[in-house]
Design a protein around this motif. Structure first.
Motif, short mmCIF file in Angstrom:
data_model
loop_
_atom_site.label_atom_id
_atom_site.label_comp_id
_atom_site.label_asym_id
_atom_site.label_seq_id
_atom_site.Cartn_x
_atom_site.Cartn_y
_atom_site.Cartn_z
N GLU A 71 0.81 -1.22 0.00
CA GLU A 71 0.00 0.00 0.00
C GLU A 71 0.84 1.28 0.00
O GLU A 71 0.31 2.38 -0.16
CB GLU A 71 -0.94 0.01 1.22
CG GLU A 71 -0.27 0.29 2.57
CD GLU A 71 0.34 -0.93 3.23
OE1 GLU A 71 0.61 -0.88 4.45
OE2 GLU A 71 0.56 -1.93 2.52
N LEU A 75 3.68 -0.47 -6.00
CA LEU A 75 3.26 -1.23 -7.18
C LEU A 75 4.31 -1.12 -8.29
O LEU A 75 4.62 -2.11 -8.96
CB LEU A 75 1.90 -0.75 -7.67
CG LEU A 75 0.75 -0.88 -6.67
CD1 LEU A 75 -0.56 -0.44 -7.31
CD2 LEU A 75 0.63 -2.32 -6.13
N THR A 135 2.33 -5.07 6.67
CA THR A 135 1.42 -4.25 5.86
C THR A 135 0.13 -3.92 6.59
O THR A 135 -0.41 -4.75 7.34
CB THR A 135 1.09 -4.97 4.54
OG1 THR A 135 0.09 -4.24 3.82
CG2 THR A 135 0.59 -6.38 4.75
N ALA A 177 -2.39 -2.85 4.57
CA ALA A 177 -3.26 -2.77 3.40
C ALA A 177 -4.63 -3.36 3.68
O ALA A 177 -4.77 -4.34 4.42
CB ALA A 177 -2.62 -3.51 2.22
N CYS A 201 -8.11 -5.17 1.98
CA CYS A 201 -8.24 -6.27 1.02
C CYS A 201 -8.14 -5.79 -0.43
O CYS A 201 -7.44 -6.40 -1.25
CB CYS A 201 -9.57 -6.99 1.26
SG CYS A 201 -9.84 -8.41 0.20
N GLU A 202 -8.82 -4.71 -0.75
CA GLU A 202 -8.82 -4.23 -2.13
C GLU A 202 -7.43 -3.82 -2.59
O GLU A 202 -7.06 -4.01 -3.76
CB GLU A 202 -9.81 -3.05 -2.27
CG GLU A 202 -11.28 -3.44 -2.18
CD GLU A 202 -11.76 -3.72 -0.76
OE1 GLU A 202 -12.90 -4.21 -0.60
OE2 GLU A 202 -10.98 -3.46 0.20
N GLU A 203 -6.65 -3.27 -1.68
CA GLU A 203 -5.27 -2.90 -2.03
C GLU A 203 -4.42 -4.15 -2.30
O GLU A 203 -3.58 -4.15 -3.21
CB GLU A 203 -4.65 -2.06 -0.90
CG GLU A 203 -5.25 -0.67 -0.78
CD GLU A 203 -4.77 0.07 0.45
OE1 GLU A 203 -4.50 1.30 0.33
OE2 GLU A 203 -4.68 -0.55 1.53
N VAL A 204 -4.65 -5.19 -1.52
CA VAL A 204 -3.90 -6.44 -1.74
C VAL A 204 -4.33 -7.08 -3.05
O VAL A 204 -3.49 -7.62 -3.80
CB VAL A 204 -4.10 -7.41 -0.57
CG1 VAL A 204 -3.41 -8.75 -0.86
CG2 VAL A 204 -3.55 -6.81 0.72
N GLU A 205 -5.62 -7.03 -3.36
CA GLU A 205 -6.08 -7.60 -4.63
C GLU A 205 -5.43 -6.89 -5.82
O GLU A 205 -5.03 -7.54 -6.80
CB GLU A 205 -7.61 -7.53 -4.70
CG GLU A 205 -8.30 -8.49 -3.74
CD GLU A 205 -9.80 -8.31 -3.72
OE1 GLU A 205 -10.50 -9.31 -3.47
OE2 GLU A 205 -10.28 -7.17 -3.92
N THR A 206 -5.31 -5.58 -5.72
CA THR A 206 -4.61 -4.84 -6.78
C THR A 206 -3.13 -5.23 -6.81
O THR A 206 -2.54 -5.44 -7.87
CB THR A 206 -4.74 -3.33 -6.56
OG1 THR A 206 -6.12 -2.96 -6.64
CG2 THR A 206 -3.95 -2.54 -7.60
N ALA A 207 -2.52 -5.32 -5.62
CA ALA A 207 -1.10 -5.66 -5.53
C ALA A 207 -0.82 -7.05 -6.11
O ALA A 207 0.22 -7.27 -6.73
CB ALA A 207 -0.65 -5.60 -4.07
N TYR A 264 -13.68 -2.98 7.04
CA TYR A 264 -12.84 -3.25 5.88
C TYR A 264 -12.06 -4.54 6.12
O TYR A 264 -11.44 -4.71 7.18
CB TYR A 264 -11.85 -2.10 5.63
CG TYR A 264 -12.50 -0.79 5.27
CD1 TYR A 264 -12.66 -0.41 3.93
CD2 TYR A 264 -12.97 0.07 6.26
CE1 TYR A 264 -13.25 0.79 3.60
CE2 TYR A 264 -13.58 1.28 5.92
CZ TYR A 264 -13.72 1.63 4.60
OH TYR A 264 -14.32 2.82 4.26
#
Length: 401
Positions: free
Chosen positions: A178, A183, A201, A203, A205-211, A237
């Motif tokens: 994050e 990235l 981290t 982060a 969940c959505e940030e990890v999915e992007t990562a 979250y």
């Protein structure tokens, strides 16, 4: 230590294979490679015979995250430290390892990477080296754990491009996805063939999915220094832990020392992720393999003082664990005692799975024809009776082989 012997016959033991256990079997080794595995006893003219005496014959254990052992830490930055750590952990069943750094200044990372290269070139006794794992310094300060906060920083392109350009021994790098620039860091590291993992981290969940789409494919010491469900302005979250469960393709590594994670979480992780996505790690620091109640995490002169109690290293104020003192055979023993997972599945999590994560499973990770002869003999309590690395016996406590 029979360096001139090229043939071994290891027999009269229960042979642990990925799909089960041969109750009584034989493993044949020639020129550092496994040439045959079979039920019963086989003839092998000219071979040195090793009677497993009814104990288990197993693939060697692969530890993809450890910092030290035997009174040494990789951050000491010396060839001696690397070689002694490799010898220490080989006594407990580790046949291959990924030496791991701590958050530090760039100069200290370079010192450690230089020491690795020299140690790798001269290494003959002990667990083999599979490359370097940089743990940090790109972490969330709020999830620093025992990492020294004065060295924690955001990804610096000038720093990581220089390191990755000049040290092809870097095999893995753990960071918080994050952070600003994290990235882009992952994109660059993946182009260099480096395994990128998320760690320390905060982060969601959505940030990890992007990562994950940028290459963060492994969760470093799952649950430890990692966000879970949080509430912000009354809204919930999901965190990095939940992302690790939701992303089926993500691998997770766990410190299965019986202290970092209780039985309930060990069982939950296995129930959701399954054997094939879990790697057991020690995250061992310099006190592993020693009988001591005080130690140092990181460089012997500049590291953090820690205490050793309850089978784990802790910060002196007991506010956080400071790495484990586990050895790989303890991980197997703990999983047997604290879960109902079958032995052959536990062995997969400390051999074939880490080999697959590091993309060396064509050479290591199971007792299979043409693979490296990284072989253990251990008893029902997972006490190591023999360690063989690349067809060389490097540990035999009974001097009977």
């Amino acid at each position: 230590m029979e360096s001139l012997i090229t043939r071994y016959k290891i027999y009269h033991g229960s042979v642990i294979l990925p799909n089960g256990i041969l109750p009584v079997g034989t493993v044949l080794v020639e020129n550092g490679k496994i040439v045959e595995i079979a039920e019963g006893e086989l003839d092998f003219p000219g071979a040195i015979e090793i009677n497993a005496a009814g104990n288990f014959i197993s693939p060697g254990f692969i530890d993809i995250h450890l910092h030290g052992g035997g009174g040494h830490d990789f951050m000491d930055g010396t060839v001696e430290a690397f070689l002694e750590i490799a010898k220490t952990h080989a006594r407990f069943g580790t046949t291959a390892m990924l030496p791991t750094t701590l958050t530090s200044e760039k100069e200290d990372l370079i010192l450690t990477l230089e020491a690795y290269q020299k140690a790798h070139a001269s290494h003959t006794e002990g667990a083999s080296f599979l490359g370097m794992h940089l743990e940090g310094p790109y972490f969330a300060l709020s999830q620093r754990g025992a990492q020294d906060p004065k060295y924690i920083r955001n990804p610096d392109p000038a720093e990581y491009t220089d390191l990755l350009e000049n040290y092809n021994c870097i095999r893995r790098w753990s960071a918080a996805p994050e952070l600003p620039g994290a990235l882009e860091f992952a994109d660059y590291a993946r182009k260099k063939g480096v395994l990128v993992a998320l760690a320390h981290t905060d982060a969601i969940c959505e940030e990890v999915e992007t990562a994950f789409q940028h290459g963060y494919s492994l969760a470093t010491h799952f649950y430890s220094a990692m966000s879970g469900v949080t509430r912000k302005n009354a809204f919930r979250y999901a965190g990095a832990v939940e992302a690790g469960y939701l992303i089926d393709e993500m691998d997770v590594e766990i410190i299965a020392d019986g202290v970092h994670l209780p039985s309930s979480l060990l069982r939950l992780i296995h129930k959701i992720k399954g054997t094939s996505k879990i790697a057991l790690i020690t995250d061992a620091m310099r006190a592993a393999g020693q009988d001591t109640d005080h130690s140092v995490l990181g460089h012997k002169d500049k590291g953090l003082a820690v205490i050793v109690e309850d089978g784990v290293a802790k910060l002196p104020d007991r506010s956080a664990f400071a790495g484990s003192i586990a050895t790989t055979n303890r991980l197997v023993r703990t999983m047997l005692q604290m879960t109902d997972i079958a032995l052959e599945d536990i062995i997969q999590m400390i051999s074939l799975v880490p080999a697959r994560i590091l993309q060396v499973d064509q050479q290591k990770g199971s007792l299979s024809r043409n693979k490296d002869a990284d072989i253990l003999i251990f008893d029902k309590d997972i006490n190591i009776q023999m360690t063989m690395v690349n067809g060389r016996i490097i540990y035999d406590p009974n001097h009977s082989l």
